[in-house]
Structure formats: structure tokens, C-alpha cells
Design a protein around this motif. Sequence first.
Motif, PDB file in Angstrom:
ATOM      1  N   SER A 290     -14.246  17.326  24.725  1.00  0.00           N
ATOM      2  CA  SER A 290     -15.397  17.596  25.684  1.00  0.00           C
ATOM      3  C   SER A 290     -15.511  18.923  25.738  1.00  0.00           C
ATOM      4  CB  SER A 290     -15.231  16.971  27.187  1.00  0.00           C
ATOM      5  OG  SER A 290     -14.135  17.750  27.494  1.00  0.00           O
ATOM      6  N   ASN A 291     -16.657  19.337  26.510  1.00  0.00           N
ATOM      7  CA  ASN A 291     -16.770  20.747  26.711  1.00  0.00           C
ATOM      8  C   ASN A 291     -15.649  21.519  27.326  1.00  0.00           C
ATOM      9  OD1 ASN A 291     -19.076  21.320  25.240  1.00  0.00           O
ATOM     10  ND2 ASN A 291     -20.552  21.237  26.762  1.00  0.00           N
ATOM     11  N   ALA A 292     -14.871  20.757  28.217  1.00  0.00           N
ATOM     12  CA  ALA A 292     -13.734  21.452  28.603  1.00  0.00           C
ATOM     13  C   ALA A 292     -12.452  21.311  27.825  1.00  0.00           C
ATOM     14  CB  ALA A 292     -13.579  20.720  30.099  1.00  0.00           C
ATOM     15  N   ARG A 293     -12.655  20.452  26.811  1.00  0.00           N
ATOM     16  CA  ARG A 293     -11.402  20.152  26.072  1.00  0.00           C
ATOM     17  C   ARG A 293     -12.036  20.478  24.564  1.00  0.00           C
ATOM     18  NH1 ARG A 293      -6.408  17.533  27.299  1.00  0.00           N
ATOM     19  NH2 ARG A 293      -6.315  16.510  24.997  1.00  0.00           N
ATOM     20  N   ARG A 294     -11.929  21.695  23.965  1.00  0.00           N
ATOM     21  CA  ARG A 294     -12.563  22.011  22.590  1.00  0.00           C
ATOM     22  C   ARG A 294     -11.539  22.259  21.434  1.00  0.00           C
ATOM     23  NH1 ARG A 294     -17.575  26.244  24.141  1.00  0.00           N
ATOM     24  NH2 ARG A 294     -17.539  25.471  26.405  1.00  0.00           N
ATOM     25  N   PRO A 323     -17.353  20.097  19.940  1.00  0.00           N
ATOM     26  CA  PRO A 323     -16.930  20.882  21.034  1.00  0.00           C
ATOM     27  C   PRO A 323     -16.051  21.957  20.529  1.00  0.00           C
ATOM     28  CG  PRO A 323     -16.900  18.602  21.843  1.00  0.00           C
ATOM     29  CD  PRO A 323     -17.292  18.462  20.447  1.00  0.00           C
ATOM     30  N   LYS A 325     -14.577  26.098  19.873  1.00  0.00           N
ATOM     31  CA  LYS A 325     -14.832  27.521  20.113  1.00  0.00           C
ATOM     32  C   LYS A 325     -14.260  28.286  18.815  1.00  0.00           C
ATOM     33  CE  LYS A 325     -10.833  27.268  22.996  1.00  0.00           C
ATOM     34  NZ  LYS A 325     -10.389  27.137  24.449  1.00  0.00           N
ATOM     35  N   GLY A 358     -24.453  29.791  20.729  1.00  0.00           N
ATOM     36  CA  GLY A 358     -23.799  29.067  21.963  1.00  0.00           C
ATOM     37  C   GLY A 358     -22.471  28.987  21.915  1.00  0.00           C
ATOM     38  N   TYR A 359     -21.584  29.567  20.869  1.00  0.00           N
ATOM     39  CA  TYR A 359     -20.332  29.448  20.576  1.00  0.00           C
ATOM     40  C   TYR A 359     -19.549  30.689  21.345  1.00  0.00           C
ATOM     41  CZ  TYR A 359     -21.283  25.350  17.656  1.00  0.00           C
ATOM     42  OH  TYR A 359     -21.741  24.212  17.189  1.00  0.00           O
TER      43      TYR A 359
END
Length: 397
Positions: A290-294, A323, A325, A358-359
Motif C-alpha cells: 500500500s502507500n504506507a507499505r512500499r 507502491p 520508493k 511522484g516517487y
Amino acid sequence: MTTVLNQLAARPRYIPNDPRPSLIGLTRDELAAALARAGVAEKQRRMRMGQLWHWIYHRGATSFAAMTDISKELRTRLDEVFIIGRPEIVTEQVSTDGTRKWLIRLAPDERGAAHEVETVYIPEEDRGTLCISSQVGCTLTCTFCHTGTQKLVRNLSANEIVAQVMIARDRLAEWPHQIEAMKTPPAGGRYITNVVLMGMGEPLYNFDNVKRAMAVVSDGEGLSLSKRRITLSTSGVVPEIPRAGEEIGTMLAISLHATTDEIRNKLVPLNKKYPIKELLDACRAYPGLSNARRITFEYVMLKGVNDSLADAKRLVKLLAGIPAKVNLIPFNPWPGTQHECSDWEAIEAFAEVLNKAGYASPVRTPRGRDIMAACGQLKSESQKLRAKERLAVEAGA
Ligand code: SAH
Ligand code: SF4
């Protein structure tokens, strides 16, 4: 300047070739089974296992004698059949930037070879990261990595993986009772807030031991490092990635390093077996994203090889829908390498393309370069025992 600390007086006594098995690195069930073998009655086993677990992983005990709530008789019995000491620390080096590197000598294997591995602690303002090894050397041969040039390779046992975390705790003096006694404890109550499997070796080629070790390290009543704060880095062993998500359950980092198969085949030869598309498909399917778990994608910046703007744009396209980074790692040189680190402007321009898309793409500041502790610089001169020592091992001395 590098400081080498020799005063390791506080370290627990290490007995080379000790025939007693170590309890460190056993899962709870395995620990209970070991107690059964030592003659602990079934109705006592769970309770004793819980006590031992607390002493070993919460208190950091290095001898059974310290376990005062266990009867003297049982402590003596346990000491006869097991050990809980640590492997030997050969050197401890401290970088000018505070990074610490330990060279750890493992107990000799069954052929009598005494291997060594390196573990690195990287303090930062808001966190402290412990970088641990999963193998002695690495069977893969990424062209930019020092570890890949090491000939001798063997898997670390769960014991040897967990022991790295315990040695770091010992040396940083951060067992909970030590922290409680401090006048100015570290923020959050610990120095090691994160663990990364980014030292020597490919963790997914040592799946079972890494899995067991991470279960021990993340146990909430022991070392208590949450799986969300543990990151396993792989060079892309695709068939093991779904299992890693389901069975190990840590965060995932992928050593991508290139945006075309042509270049990645050269940098990370494993790519010939598992090309970029298969690797990214496995990432898309990684459980719990998810966006919190990339997923973190590591990208080492090599001058003139993978650092163009076209590469940056291709990378953005490749990561679409994941998702993610990106960690841009300035290449860390080592003796004999063919590669050079990209120019700073090239790294910044690359990062900007990613940021605009956006990364989050922090450029990882190289840490501990003066003590060869930075990413990809680890390598140990694993020694073979001298003939005399080997004979002693074979004779069971
Ligand atoms: N074998 C695993 C984990 C260990 S390497 C893997 O490859 O992912 C940890 C990270 O350091 C990897 O991303 C690796 O590609 C990177 N690395 C290796 N050599 C490097 C070097 N000389 N400079 C910078 N990063 C390097
Ligand atoms: Fe092995 Fe990772 Fe180094 Fe490649 S980068 S040789 S997989 S340790």
C-alpha cells in the motif's frame, strides 16, 4: 580517521569448537524441544521455555548463571548441554561519521573452516539501522559489488544471523535494563530501530534460516523489532519472492540498478535467469503493499552505465502501478573495481525526474566509507584453519 577498538573486555567468553549447541536462533518450538532433550519434564517445558526466552532475548543474558528465577540445579544442567554465548568479535571499527562495523568470527563449520562476516550499524538523526549479513560471501557476481568477488561462500545459520543483532545490542549497551539505567536514553528507547538484510549475501538463497531468524528477531517478547522495520533486500530471486511475502513477512527491497535487460544482464547476471518484467510482476503481487507499505527499489549510480535521463524516465515507466520508493545509492568504490560513481549533477538530475513523477527518491549518503562499511564494500577474508587447529577439531578437542 578510523578508530579500532581493542578493548572488548566486556564481551562474553567464547570457546572455539565448543561441542555444546547454542540455544540462540531457535524458534520457540525448537527451544521447547531442546529443553525436552535436556530432560525438562513436559509439564514444565512451556514455562521454562518462556523464562529462557526472556533471559536470552529480553535481558541479553550471556550465561545460564544469570537466570536467577531458574533453579540452580536446572541452570547447571542447561550449562552442561547448551551455550548462549556469542561468536567472537574480531574487530570493532568506528567511522568518523559514527558508523560501526564489526568483523565477527563464526564458530568453525564441520570442515573446520572458521569464516568471518561483517555487520554494520548506521546511526542517523531519526533512526539507527543495523545492516546484517545472511551468507559468508555471495554466489552471485554483480559487477559493482565487492562481496560478489569473495570466493568462499556458505549460508549462515539462523543462530549466526540472530547473533549479529545480539552482538550489536551488547556493544551498543541497549538491552532494556541498560536503557532504563541511562540518564539520557536514546529517543524511542533504542539505538537499533531498523534492521536491513543488506550485508553480505543473497538472503533468498538462504530462505529457511533467514525465515527462522526473522521470526526470532521480530518476536514481541524478545528482541522485538517489528517486521515493518525489517527490510530484506534481494537481487531478484523471483521464485522466492511470493514465499518471502507470505512466510517471512518483512518489507522488501529490490536491487534493480538498471532499466533494460541488456544493461541489467551485465550488472546483475541473475537477470539472465529472471528478467526485469518477471521481477516487477512478482513485486506487483507482493502481499500487503500500500502507500504506507512500499517496496524499495535500490539503484546504484554508475557513471556512464545506468545514470542517464533516459534511464530515469524508463524507471518511472517500469514502476507504474507499484507502491514504490527509490533509493539512489552513490556507487561505493573498492580496490580493483571497474566502475566509477556518477557525477553529483547526474545523480541530482536523475532524482529530479523521479521526484517529479511522484516517487520519493532519497539519495543515500554514503556512510562508513573510511572503514569500508558502505553498501557493497563488505568482504571478509575467510580463513581456513591452520592444519594443527583442524586436526584438533577433527579429534573433537
Ligand atoms: N544480495 C542482496 C543484499 C545485499 S547488497 C542484494 O543484492 O540486494 C545491499 C545493496 O548494496 C544492494 O542493493 C546492492 O546492489 C548494493 N551494492 C552492492 N555493491 C555496491 C557498491 N559498490 N556501491 C553501492 N551499492 C552497492
Ligand atoms: Fe550478492 Fe547482492 Fe553483492 Fe549481488 S549485490 S553480489 S546479490 S551481495
